[in-house]
Design an enzyme around this catalytic site. Sequence first.
Site, mmCIF file in Angstrom:
data_model
loop_
_atom_site.group_PDB
_atom_site.id
_atom_site.type_symbol
_atom_site.label_atom_id
_atom_site.label_comp_id
_atom_site.label_asym_id
_atom_site.label_seq_id
_atom_site.Cartn_x
_atom_site.Cartn_y
_atom_site.Cartn_z
ATOM 1 N N LYS A 13 0.829 -1.219 0.000
ATOM 2 C CA LYS A 13 0.000 0.000 0.000
ATOM 3 C C LYS A 13 0.858 1.261 0.000
ATOM 4 O O LYS A 13 0.646 2.175 -0.794
ATOM 5 C CB LYS A 13 -0.931 0.028 1.231
ATOM 6 N N ARG A 88 -10.004 0.257 8.370
ATOM 7 C CA ARG A 88 -9.569 -1.102 8.691
ATOM 8 C C ARG A 88 -10.646 -1.881 9.433
ATOM 9 O O ARG A 88 -10.393 -3.029 9.820
ATOM 10 C CB ARG A 88 -8.328 -1.027 9.594
ATOM 11 N N ARG A 161 10.747 -0.830 11.339
ATOM 12 C CA ARG A 161 9.612 -0.612 12.231
ATOM 13 C C ARG A 161 9.631 -1.609 13.378
ATOM 14 O O ARG A 161 9.870 -2.795 13.162
ATOM 15 C CB ARG A 161 8.314 -0.752 11.435
ATOM 16 N N ARG A 172 -1.118 -8.999 13.557
ATOM 17 C CA ARG A 172 -1.608 -8.070 12.521
ATOM 18 C C ARG A 172 -2.331 -8.822 11.406
ATOM 19 O O ARG A 172 -3.351 -8.342 10.901
ATOM 20 C CB ARG A 172 -0.433 -7.265 11.948
HETATM 21 P P1 ADP Z 1 2.256 -1.892 3.206
HETATM 22 O O1 ADP Z 1 2.248 -0.383 3.202
HETATM 23 O O2 ADP Z 1 1.041 -2.487 2.535
HETATM 24 O O3 ADP Z 1 2.456 -2.488 4.573
HETATM 25 P P2 ADP Z 1 4.854 -1.598 1.858
HETATM 26 O O4 ADP Z 1 4.545 -0.733 0.681
HETATM 27 O O5 ADP Z 1 5.555 -0.988 3.010
HETATM 28 O O6 ADP Z 1 3.503 -2.371 2.333
HETATM 29 O O7 ADP Z 1 5.698 -2.852 1.322
HETATM 30 C C1 ADP Z 1 6.225 -3.828 2.222
HETATM 31 C C2 ADP Z 1 7.664 -4.188 1.793
HETATM 32 O O8 ADP Z 1 7.635 -4.870 0.542
HETATM 33 C C3 ADP Z 1 8.567 -2.977 1.577
HETATM 34 O O9 ADP Z 1 9.867 -3.339 2.008
HETATM 35 C C4 ADP Z 1 8.528 -2.723 0.066
HETATM 36 O O10 ADP Z 1 9.747 -2.162 -0.402
HETATM 37 C C5 ADP Z 1 8.321 -4.132 -0.480
HETATM 38 N N1 ADP Z 1 7.436 -4.156 -1.665
HETATM 39 C C6 ADP Z 1 6.308 -3.434 -1.872
HETATM 40 N N2 ADP Z 1 5.740 -3.754 -3.057
HETATM 41 C C7 ADP Z 1 6.523 -4.729 -3.608
HETATM 42 C C8 ADP Z 1 6.452 -5.484 -4.837
HETATM 43 N N3 ADP Z 1 5.449 -5.315 -5.693
HETATM 44 N N4 ADP Z 1 7.415 -6.387 -5.058
HETATM 45 C C9 ADP Z 1 8.414 -6.593 -4.154
HETATM 46 N N5 ADP Z 1 8.526 -5.906 -2.994
HETATM 47 C C10 ADP Z 1 7.600 -4.979 -2.720
HETATM 48 P P1 ADP Z 2 1.038 -1.920 7.576
HETATM 49 O O1 ADP Z 2 2.011 -1.143 6.742
HETATM 50 O O2 ADP Z 2 1.690 -3.110 8.174
HETATM 51 O O3 ADP Z 2 -0.234 -2.231 6.868
HETATM 52 P P2 ADP Z 2 0.381 0.507 9.052
HETATM 53 O O4 ADP Z 2 1.632 1.292 9.001
HETATM 54 O O5 ADP Z 2 -0.716 0.904 8.130
HETATM 55 O O6 ADP Z 2 0.703 -1.054 8.854
HETATM 56 O O7 ADP Z 2 -0.181 0.492 10.534
HETATM 57 C C1 ADP Z 2 0.647 0.191 11.637
HETATM 58 C C2 ADP Z 2 -0.219 0.031 12.887
HETATM 59 O O8 ADP Z 2 -0.914 1.253 13.152
HETATM 60 C C3 ADP Z 2 -1.307 -1.030 12.815
HETATM 61 O O9 ADP Z 2 -0.837 -2.332 13.123
HETATM 62 C C4 ADP Z 2 -2.300 -0.512 13.865
HETATM 63 O O10 ADP Z 2 -1.837 -0.773 15.171
HETATM 64 C C5 ADP Z 2 -2.235 0.989 13.640
HETATM 65 N N1 ADP Z 2 -3.219 1.469 12.651
HETATM 66 C C6 ADP Z 2 -2.947 2.059 11.443
HETATM 67 N N2 ADP Z 2 -4.081 2.363 10.796
HETATM 68 C C7 ADP Z 2 -5.097 1.962 11.600
HETATM 69 C C8 ADP Z 2 -6.524 1.984 11.494
HETATM 70 N N3 ADP Z 2 -7.137 2.483 10.408
HETATM 71 N N4 ADP Z 2 -7.246 1.463 12.515
HETATM 72 C C9 ADP Z 2 -6.656 0.951 13.613
HETATM 73 N N5 ADP Z 2 -5.323 0.894 13.777
HETATM 74 C C10 ADP Z 2 -4.546 1.391 12.788
#
Ligand code: ADP
Ligand code: ADP
Length: 217
Positions: A13, A88, A161, A172
């Site tokens: 995302k 969420r 993180r 999660r």
């Molecule tokens: P989210 O915001 O959904 O938690 P991230 O965008 O932070 O996910 O992506 C999680 C990890 O995977 C990061 O280290 C990112 O660089 C990597 N990543 C994201 N998209 C891809 C992809 N399409 N292919 C390979 N690695 C990816």
């Molecule tokens: P990821 O990249 O792994 O999808 P985020 O960075 O979006 O995670 O979120 C990290 C943490 O922040 C979540 O595990 C939760 O504890 C909190 N959080 C973020 N967005 C929300 C939401 N919309 N509702 C509840 N908790 C949230």
Amino acid sequence: MNIILFGPPGAGKGTQAKALEEEMGMVQIATGDMLRAAVKAGTPLGLQAKQMMADGKLVPDGLMIDLIANRIREPDCARGFILDGFPRTIPQAEALTQMLTMENKPLCAVIELKVDENLLIERVSGRFSCAHCGTGYHKKFRQPKVEGVCDKCGHTEFACRADDNPESMKTRLAAYRDQSAPVLPYYMEKGLYCSVDGMAAAESVSKQIRDVLANRA
Ligand code: ADP
Ligand code: ADP
Ligand code: ZN
């Protein structure tokens, strides 16, 4: 154009939201980033959220809804926004519908990034980011072009993180399955749901998203 990027932790995302921000001038609204900033600054919200985030649990709906209600009223959101990490839960989705109706800012699409659980774990366990500008990287999939130097800003400090550990990731993923995945049928009923193959390379996922948006604009 206002959209939601939806998917479990590690789905991509943040990566895709940042790409859209650069390509299309929309604003990324990442609730996880906003909460981490609040924790760092020691605000009342940050103090409440800190332990829940570390444990991988969702922060209560009321706090999240207030956070977003204030954010989407800011002037930059008039350019169009990308919600990354919100809603969420069903109550968050319902509150969002209400506030967007009141603000006359309709959603154009809710795009699910579909990724298998094994790959999510690999994505999250290798994730790190620039401590200065937040650009996201991955140990295996996306290293900086010059080792140890951020592509975007040239700084040399990186951070992982605290919640990207196996224990928290388990919680999660369970929270996603139990509380977040049920939001998708809510948007299917509204005719807003679309999905893309999030397992593909980042550039290919970006292209799929652009195609979805071109079809819906
Ligand atoms: P989210 O915001 O959904 O938690 P991230 O965008 O932070 O996910 O992506 C999680 C990890 O995977 C990061 O280290 C990112 O660089 C990597 N990543 C994201 N998209 C891809 C992809 N399409 N292919 C390979 N690695 C990816
Ligand atoms: P990821 O990249 O792994 O999808 P985020 O960075 O979006 O995670 O979120 C990290 C943490 O922040 C979540 O595990 C939760 O504890 C909190 N959080 C973020 N967005 C929300 C939401 N919309 N509702 C509840 N908790 C949230
Ligand atoms: Zn940087």
